[in-house]
Structure formats: structure tokens, C-alpha cells
Design an enzyme around this catalytic site. Structure first.
Site, PDB file in Angstrom:
ATOM      1  N   CYS A 168     -13.097   4.251 -43.977  1.00 41.31           N
ATOM      2  CA  CYS A 168     -12.177   3.364 -44.716  1.00 41.31           C
ATOM      3  C   CYS A 168     -10.854   3.124 -44.156  1.00 41.31           C
ATOM      4  O   CYS A 168     -10.340   1.976 -43.926  1.00 41.31           O
ATOM      5  CB  CYS A 168     -12.144   3.690 -46.081  1.00 41.31           C
ATOM      6  SG  CYS A 168     -14.047   3.538 -46.799  1.00 41.31           S
TER       7      CYS A 168
ATOM      8  N   HIS B 260      -6.237   1.220 -50.262  1.00 37.96           N
ATOM      9  CA  HIS B 260      -6.600   2.746 -49.584  1.00 37.96           C
ATOM     10  C   HIS B 260      -5.567   2.898 -48.341  1.00 37.96           C
ATOM     11  O   HIS B 260      -6.252   3.783 -47.433  1.00 37.96           O
ATOM     12  CB  HIS B 260      -7.827   2.644 -49.352  1.00 37.96           C
ATOM     13  CG  HIS B 260      -8.584   4.212 -49.326  1.00 37.96           C
ATOM     14  ND1 HIS B 260      -9.865   4.536 -49.119  1.00 37.96           N
ATOM     15  CD2 HIS B 260      -8.024   5.337 -49.322  1.00 37.96           C
ATOM     16  CE1 HIS B 260      -9.916   5.668 -48.972  1.00 37.96           C
ATOM     17  NE2 HIS B 260      -8.895   6.423 -49.322  1.00 37.96           N
TER      18      HIS B 260
END
Length: 471
Positions: free
Chosen positions: A58, A108
């Protein structure tokens, strides 16, 4: 003349989901997953079957998607390390050319704590409108923070609200050029955290598993109602497929809403629309869940690109990496990064059927963090060409070699076959060249120290209750 100097500049809607592998859309040949809106869009778009997530995790992948540089340059080399705030993003470039910029969804890239607000200014990499949660993976009760870091809690299904906010952005900014990045948090696990109506779509279907699916250890995100570490049968993995597909079909519905909004507001004809994902998901293939592996289920993602009368209609097997997408997106809009980037401008692939892509994509896993470490995945470096996948560990000259044409499910590892020795050496040389130019081939501790990230790494490790590096 630069297109941004003309009277009409294209809007840009850049959508990426989290953990959506390339093979799970109808337009990519999956006959089980229901995706009518993506499929209709694909009929008029440029569709790529070899879009590669260079770093299938990610945080590093997200940083690369926004900046066009590899993780060592943007700083977020593994999950939960923050991106550098002095890197140039696509939002900076669009803003400098008069665009209204916005980011909605999962970020994130702010390090830890995961629930930390992202302050305005350089931390947001040029995005002005802001409806963001750093990282939560809670899809039925969730929050986002606005431009002033006010937090708003909601109950419902997260992608629906993120799409509502995106529709509001599109409608409000119709009289000026805009660049909107929408980052959906699904189909990333938890797979079963979604409305029952999503799950019901697939509960009675006998879904076909990929030919490389093996029984594998359960995890809390795979089948949460079963004991962790229990071996999942293929039938239980099939149930996980249904939940994974449920998320994807729900995203398809939201994608349809966005296209309908562009049509209703008269903006579709002059809007570049892109859909992709940050990386894939193993979902039981080769005995793994999650990502961080050189297999196609982990590294290959969908890529659909459309701009009316500009992009060509094609299904292309030309190679393009996510590191190339930022420069290519800017290039399609007639812009370019003011600074040097690692990715190439391959926007000709979107507008010219005769254009060629890359000969090879660099792929890598710098740090086996969190779930990868639990699954015994070691750091690796590799390369993906149209024909072959090759990967090496730090302490060997190659452990994995697949002929992707002859063996599309990557079941036959050719690394020790004498007849493939020459090809193995060619690919090793290619990987080592990428390492020399963009990477450091060091054990995890040495890699973190050499990258100057010891303190940030220790902050992350402390947050998750994991061992620290000594000073």
C-alpha cells in the site's frame, strides 16, 4: 502549445482502489464477477493487461502513484512510513497550471499513528480540497477529515460516501479545470465487512477459483469466523472470493455513478478518466493471501484510460508500471513534471495503437513488514517482462523464474532448468542494473539505516508493538 494554455483544459478524474488485482473485472475476462459499468467503460477506453505495481504494498505504491518516483526517493519505502513532504506530486503540477485539486479517500502516507490527522500545507502534497482518512480499513463505521481537520463519523458503506463527496466536488467545480484523486479503500480486506446485500450477490454462486489456488493458512482478515492459522479449504477460499467480488461489484456501482455525474453535468467529453489500483491480492493463489510477492496476482492491476476522441479503444498487452502513470497522466493532459522522475511518460500508449510500452518493469519488496513477515515472505527484487517473471533474494542470484506466456498461472518454476540458464542470467543482469540505479541491495536492517529511516522505522515498530532497531 501546451494544452493548459488553450481555452479548454481537460479535467482529470484519477480513481484507484486498494488491492484490486487485474483479473477480477468482466472486461478482463472474469465471467463470475459482476462489473457492468467498468465493462461498458472499457468498450470505449484504452485497457491494459500488463499494468504492473512496481512495489506491491500500500504505502510505497501510493507514494509512487502520486509522485512518479520509486520509494527510496519519496521515503515511504514500506507500510506506515511517511512520505517526504518536499517531493513533487501530480497535484502540485496541476495546481501550478490553474487546476482545482482534491483528494478523497484513503491516504496512508502520514506514518503513525494510523489515525493521525494530516495537517494542511506540504503534508498534503498539493491537494487543496481534502476529505481523507489516513488508514482505518473500517468500511461500515468510518470517518474522514476535511480541509480544517474536522472529523466526521458515518455509518454506512465507506465507498458510497467517498463517491458522494467526489460527486459533490465534480458538480461544484464544473466551471474550472479540476484534478480529483479518489482513493477507495476496498476491495482490501476485511473482505466480509460490507453490507449483507453485497455478500448475497455471490453467496449462492459456484465461483471458479484460479488454477493456482491452494489450501492455505487462515488469517483474521480472510475468514474471521474461523480459527486463525487453520488451513482453509478451497471451498472456504471460494467464500472469500465471493466477499472480495462483493466489494468489487459495489465499486462498479460507484464508478457508474461517477460516469453518470460527468455525463449529467456535461463534463464527460472533456474529462480524462483513469481507473487502476495500488496492487493486487493473492486470495489463496500459491497458498497466500495479501500481497508483497512477485506473482501476477500481487503485481498486476487493472488500468483503464479514457478521454473522448483522444484515447484509442484498445486492449493492450504493452507493459506500463505504476511508476510511469503519473508522468503519463500529465503527458496526456499536455503537462510534465518540473523535476526529474523515475517513471517514463508513456501517454502515447493511450492515444496511439502502434505505441510501444516498456521492455521490462522493475518489481521489488524492500521490507517484509507485518503480514508478509508473518507469512514468511523475504525481501526480494525482480523484473516483469511480457514473457517472464524473475525474482531474486538478497543472498541468491534468483529463486523464481516463470514463462508467463506458456504458464500464465505461474505453476512451473524454471529457475533451475539448464535450458533457461541463459535467460536467467539475462534477467539477473537486468535486475541488478535496476538495483544499481534505483535501489540498495541490503538486508532489512541495513537497508533502513542506509536510507536514513531508522527513527521513522522505530516509530512505526513501536506503534505496532514490534522490535526496534538499536541506535
Amino acid at each position: 502549445m501546451d494544452r493548459t494554455e488553450s481555452s479548454v483544459r481537460p479535467n482529470v478524474l484519477f480513481i484507484f482502489s486498494d488491492q484490486h488485482r487485474w483479473c477480477d473485472l468482466g472486461c478482463y475476462g472474469n465471467k463470475d464477477v459482476v462489473t457492468p459499468h467498468f465493462d461498458a467503460f472499457a468498450e470505449k477506453a484504452a485497457v491494459f493487461t500488463n499494468c504492473i505495481s512496481n512495489s506491491p504494498l500500500c504505502v510505497p505504491s501510493r507514494g509512487t502513484l502520486l509522485t512518479g518516483v520509486y520509494p527510496l526517493r519519496h521515503g515511504a519505502v514500506t507500510n506506515d512510513l511517511p512520505i517526504k513532504t518536499d517531493v513533487t506530486s501530480t497535484a502540485h503540477v496541476f495546481a501550478d497550471h490553474g487546476y482545482r485539486t482534491g483528494y478523497i479517500g484513503k491516504w496512508h502516507l502520514a506514518g503513525v499513528p494510523r489515525e493521525t490527522p494530516i495537517p494542511a500545507g506540504d503534508n498534503r502534497l498539493g491537494f487543496k480540497e481534502w476529505k481523507v482518512c489516513n488508514c482505518a480499513h473500517s468500511y461500515l463505521k468510518f470517518y474522514y477529515e476535511n480541509e480544517d481537520n474536522e472529523r466526521f463519523w458515518h455509518e454506512g458503506y465507506e465507498p458510497e460516501l467517498q463517491t458522494d463527496l467526489s460527486i459533490d466536488f465534480i458538480q461544484r467545480n464544473r466551471d474550472q479545470p479540476w484534478f480529483l484523486t479518489l482513493s477507495w479503500g476496498t476491495p482490501h480486506f476485511p473482505y466480509f465487512e460490507q453490507p449483507a446485500s453485497n455478500l448475497d450477490r455471490y453467496s449462492e454462486k459456484s465461483l471458479r477459483l484460479r488454477e493456482n489456488v491452494e489450501e492455505t493458512r487462515n488469517t483474521t482478515f480472510a475468514m474471521p469466523h474461523l480459527p486463525q492459522e487453520e488451513m482453509l479449504t478451497k471451498e472456504e477460499i471460494r467464500q472469500t472470493y465471493g466477499a472480495y467480488y462483493g466489494h468489487i461489484t459495489a465499486l462498479d456501482e460507484q464508478f457508474g455513478r461517477l460516469i453518470q455525474t460527468l455525463e449529467a453535468t456535461g463534463q464527460l467529453d472533456n474529462t480524462i478518466v483513469v481507473y487502476t489500483s495500488d496492487h493486487g491480492d493473492m486470495v489463496g493463489s500459491h497458498g497466500f493471501f495479501d500481497k508483497q510477492l512477485p506473482y501476477d496476482e500481487s503485481i498486476k492491476v487493472p488500468l483503464l484510460v479514457y478521454w473522448k476522441d483522444k484515447t484509442v479503444v484498445r486492449h493492450s498487452d504493452e507493459l506500463i508500471g505504476l511508476v510511469d502513470l503519473p508522468a503519463s497522466l500529465l503527458g496526456l493532459a499536455g503537462l510534465r513534471f518540473p523535476t526529474d522522475v523515475d517513471g517514463r511518460d508513456l501517454h502515447r500508449l493511450f492515444v496511439d495503437k502502434a505505441a510501444n510500452g516498456l521492455e521490462a518493469c522493475y518489481i521489488f519488496e524492500h521490507m517484509s513488514c507485518h503480514i508478509a513477515e508473518q507469512q514468511g515472505i523475504r525481501p526480494w527484487r525482480g523484473v516483469r517482462t511480457k514473457a517472464y517473471t524473475f525474482a531474486r533474494h538478497i543472498d541468491d542470484d534468483g529463486y523464481l523464474l516463470f514463462d508467463n506466456i506458456r504458464d500464465p498461472f505461474q505453476l512451473d518454476n524454471l529457475i533451475d532448468k539448464p535450458e533457461k540458464a541463459h535467460m536467467r542470467q539475462q534477467l539477473l543482469t537486468l535486475v541488478n542494473d535496476y538495483i544499481d540505479r534505483h535501489d540498495r541491495l541490503l538486508p532489512p536492517v541495513g537497508f533502513i539505516v542506509a536510507a536514513g529511516l531508522r527513527d521513522k522505522w522505530n516509530e512505526s515498530q513501536s506503534y505496532f508493538g514490534l522490535p526496534l532497531l538499536d541506535a
